[in-house]
Design a protein around this motif. Structure first.
Motif, mmCIF file in Angstrom:
data_model
loop_
_atom_site.group_PDB
_atom_site.id
_atom_site.type_symbol
_atom_site.label_atom_id
_atom_site.label_comp_id
_atom_site.label_asym_id
_atom_site.label_seq_id
_atom_site.Cartn_x
_atom_site.Cartn_y
_atom_site.Cartn_z
ATOM 1 N N LEU A 12 0.968 -1.069 0.011
ATOM 2 C CA LEU A 12 0.210 -0.166 0.013
ATOM 3 C C LEU A 12 0.890 1.229 0.065
ATOM 4 C CD1 LEU A 12 -3.066 0.809 0.303
ATOM 5 C CD2 LEU A 12 -2.836 1.115 2.704
ATOM 6 N N VAL A 13 0.768 2.036 -1.005
ATOM 7 C CA VAL A 13 1.289 3.388 -1.194
ATOM 8 C C VAL A 13 0.615 4.353 -1.012
ATOM 9 C CG1 VAL A 13 3.399 2.170 -2.099
ATOM 10 C CG2 VAL A 13 1.725 3.212 -3.684
ATOM 11 N N ARG A 14 1.059 5.581 -1.008
ATOM 12 C CA ARG A 14 0.050 6.939 -0.628
ATOM 13 C C ARG A 14 0.977 7.862 -1.814
ATOM 14 N NH1 ARG A 14 -3.174 9.118 2.602
ATOM 15 N NH2 ARG A 14 -3.340 7.717 3.954
ATOM 16 N N SER A 15 0.173 8.331 -2.429
ATOM 17 C CA SER A 15 0.787 9.331 -3.625
ATOM 18 C C SER A 15 -0.116 10.582 -3.526
ATOM 19 C CB SER A 15 0.509 8.946 -5.007
ATOM 20 O OG SER A 15 -0.797 8.702 -5.325
ATOM 21 N N PRO A 16 0.139 11.717 -3.864
ATOM 22 C CA PRO A 16 -0.770 12.937 -3.973
ATOM 23 C C PRO A 16 -2.112 12.824 -4.463
ATOM 24 C CG PRO A 16 1.458 13.396 -4.784
ATOM 25 C CD PRO A 16 1.609 11.921 -4.760
ATOM 26 N N SER A 17 -2.145 11.531 -5.260
ATOM 27 C CA SER A 17 -3.561 11.277 -5.888
ATOM 28 C C SER A 17 -4.478 10.541 -4.971
ATOM 29 C CB SER A 17 -3.422 10.648 -7.140
ATOM 30 O OG SER A 17 -2.601 11.508 -8.345
ATOM 31 N N GLY A 18 -3.822 9.712 -3.996
ATOM 32 C CA GLY A 18 -4.613 8.883 -3.319
ATOM 33 C C GLY A 18 -3.835 7.676 -2.973
ATOM 34 N N LEU A 19 -4.590 6.584 -2.193
ATOM 35 C CA LEU A 19 -3.871 5.341 -1.789
ATOM 36 C C LEU A 19 -3.859 4.365 -2.960
ATOM 37 C CD1 LEU A 19 -5.187 4.837 1.861
ATOM 38 C CD2 LEU A 19 -2.897 5.157 1.289
ATOM 39 N N ARG A 20 -2.942 3.706 -3.150
ATOM 40 C CA ARG A 20 -2.886 2.618 -4.377
ATOM 41 C C ARG A 20 -2.245 1.457 -3.541
ATOM 42 N NH1 ARG A 20 1.311 4.287 -8.078
ATOM 43 N NH2 ARG A 20 0.419 3.185 -9.667
ATOM 44 N N MET A 21 -2.852 0.082 -3.976
ATOM 45 C CA MET A 21 -2.271 -1.152 -3.933
ATOM 46 C C MET A 21 -1.534 -1.497 -5.195
ATOM 47 S SD MET A 21 -2.284 -3.191 -1.261
ATOM 48 C CE MET A 21 -3.552 -2.989 -0.311
ATOM 49 N N VAL A 22 -0.182 -1.459 -4.943
ATOM 50 C CA VAL A 22 0.563 -1.861 -6.113
ATOM 51 C C VAL A 22 1.387 -3.185 -5.849
ATOM 52 C CG1 VAL A 22 0.400 0.735 -6.916
ATOM 53 C CG2 VAL A 22 2.337 -0.227 -5.415
ATOM 54 N N PRO A 37 -0.079 9.961 -13.748
ATOM 55 C CA PRO A 37 0.406 11.213 -14.781
ATOM 56 C C PRO A 37 1.243 12.265 -13.903
ATOM 57 C CG PRO A 37 -1.791 11.439 -14.612
ATOM 58 C CD PRO A 37 -1.438 10.128 -13.849
ATOM 59 N N PRO A 38 2.209 13.088 -14.342
ATOM 60 C CA PRO A 38 2.624 13.998 -13.616
ATOM 61 C C PRO A 38 1.492 15.011 -13.609
ATOM 62 C CG PRO A 38 3.696 14.055 -15.803
ATOM 63 C CD PRO A 38 2.943 12.804 -15.693
ATOM 64 N N LYS A 61 -8.647 25.145 -7.498
ATOM 65 C CA LYS A 61 -7.963 24.142 -8.752
ATOM 66 C C LYS A 61 -7.976 22.643 -8.174
ATOM 67 C CE LYS A 61 -4.734 26.578 -9.219
ATOM 68 N NZ LYS A 61 -3.248 27.372 -9.858
ATOM 69 N N HIS A 62 -8.265 21.868 -9.254
ATOM 70 C CA HIS A 62 -8.105 20.438 -8.663
ATOM 71 C C HIS A 62 -7.444 19.523 -10.010
ATOM 72 C CE1 HIS A 62 -11.023 20.656 -5.401
ATOM 73 N NE2 HIS A 62 -11.817 21.477 -6.402
ATOM 74 N N HIS A 63 -6.867 18.598 -9.557
ATOM 75 C CA HIS A 63 -6.247 17.878 -10.681
ATOM 76 C C HIS A 63 -6.886 16.607 -11.008
ATOM 77 C CE1 HIS A 63 -2.527 20.724 -9.710
ATOM 78 N NE2 HIS A 63 -2.205 20.265 -10.877
ATOM 79 N N CYS A 64 -7.070 16.366 -12.074
ATOM 80 C CA CYS A 64 -7.375 15.062 -12.484
ATOM 81 C C CYS A 64 -6.512 13.996 -12.303
ATOM 82 C CB CYS A 64 -7.856 15.024 -14.015
ATOM 83 S SG CYS A 64 -8.350 13.510 -14.732
ATOM 84 N N ARG A 65 -6.753 12.810 -11.560
ATOM 85 C CA ARG A 65 -5.912 11.711 -11.338
ATOM 86 C C ARG A 65 -5.501 10.859 -12.435
ATOM 87 N NH1 ARG A 65 -6.865 15.261 -7.467
ATOM 88 N NH2 ARG A 65 -6.161 14.354 -5.285
ATOM 89 N N ARG A 66 -6.336 11.017 -13.660
ATOM 90 C CA ARG A 66 -5.978 10.242 -14.913
ATOM 91 C C ARG A 66 -5.189 10.881 -15.758
ATOM 92 N NH1 ARG A 66 -8.867 5.563 -17.439
ATOM 93 N NH2 ARG A 66 -7.829 5.353 -19.343
ATOM 94 N N CYS A 67 -5.320 12.210 -15.920
ATOM 95 C CA CYS A 67 -4.534 12.919 -16.977
ATOM 96 C C CYS A 67 -3.719 14.021 -16.388
ATOM 97 C CB CYS A 67 -5.658 13.606 -18.077
ATOM 98 S SG CYS A 67 -6.496 14.983 -17.319
#
Length: 250
Positions: A12-22, A37-38, A61-67
């Protein structure tokens, strides 16, 4: 921990976009996955990249987590599952990306299970005239195609170079083969449509070799239930080929 368990281990890792199970090892991630994406730097986006609204203390402002692009809340309000990036929870996405992710949900919710459950085909290797009945299925970690009969093949998805879906319903010789390129433009093959998937030609690189190996899959004709199952498996493989192409083109 066994070797297989180590290969399938996740963290489980935490990135600026959210929690990810990688996957614990990046090299062992799903071939259908996408990298995060950056984000467009805040200083480079004074306005929403969709509606051109100027950002201020009220309009955040909000960043899209996909693009990774920058939007106002109105243009980036949806939180949608994004399994291709291994997010644990639904994440904020712009309207365009949210629509794409929602369409991919069917693949992860339904078609991946179809591929993992497997189907039966007559498999012909290269130019051989002999075929072998084999059960074909996707591995649980999504990295291999397993073919089991009198012989056994393990095909690494990352080494597949070409996927061609054979269909019936067109004039033979004209549109009976959908290549990798046309897969991106053709309609999704579904049971009951104008065409039915009847087979597949797959080319891949064998381990330690640069030469391509070709396998032809032909749906069995013995039982209607098997034929329907094979058609559903090929339709799922059709979608998988699209995602694989997109992941490589990232």
């Amino acid at each position: 921990m066994s070797g297989r368990e180590a290969r399938d281990a996740k963290t489980l890792v935490r990135s600026p976009s959210g929690l990810r199970m990688v996957p614990a090892q990046h090299a062992l991630r799903s071939p259908f996955g996408l990298d995060e994406p950056p984000w467009v730097p805040d200083k480079e986006c004074p306005r929403c990249m969709q509606c051109d609204t100027k950002f201020d203390f009220i309009t955040r402002k909000h960043h899209c987590r996909r693009c990774g692009k920058c939007f106002c809340d109105k243009c980036c309000s949806k939180k949608v599952p994004l399994p291709r990036m291994c997010f644990v929870d639904p994440v904020r996405q712009c309207a365009e990306c949210a629509l794409i992710s929602q369409k991919e949900t069917e693949f992860y919710d339904k078609q991946l299970k179809v591929l993992m459950n497997g189907a039966t085909f007559f498999v012909t290797r290269g130019t051989s005239e002999k075929s072998e009945m084999m059960v074909c299925r996707l591995s649980n970690n999504q990295r291999y195609l397993f073919l089991d009969g009198d012989s056994h093949y393990e095909i690494e998805i990352a080494q597949i170079s070409t996927v061609q879906i054979l269909t019936e319903g067109f004039t033979p010789g004209e549109k009976d083969i959908h290549t990798y390129t046309s897969l991106l433009e053709s309609q999704h093959i579904t049971e009951g449509g104008n065409t039915r998937a009847t087979g597949m030609i797959l080319q891949y690189k064998a381990p330690g070799s640069e030469e391509l190996v070709q396998l032809k899959f032909t749906a069995t004709e013995d039982f209607n239930s098997n034929k329907k199952l094979s058609a559903a498996w090929l339709a799922a493989m059709h979608k998988a080929a699209k995602l694989l192409y997109e992941s490589r083109d990232q």
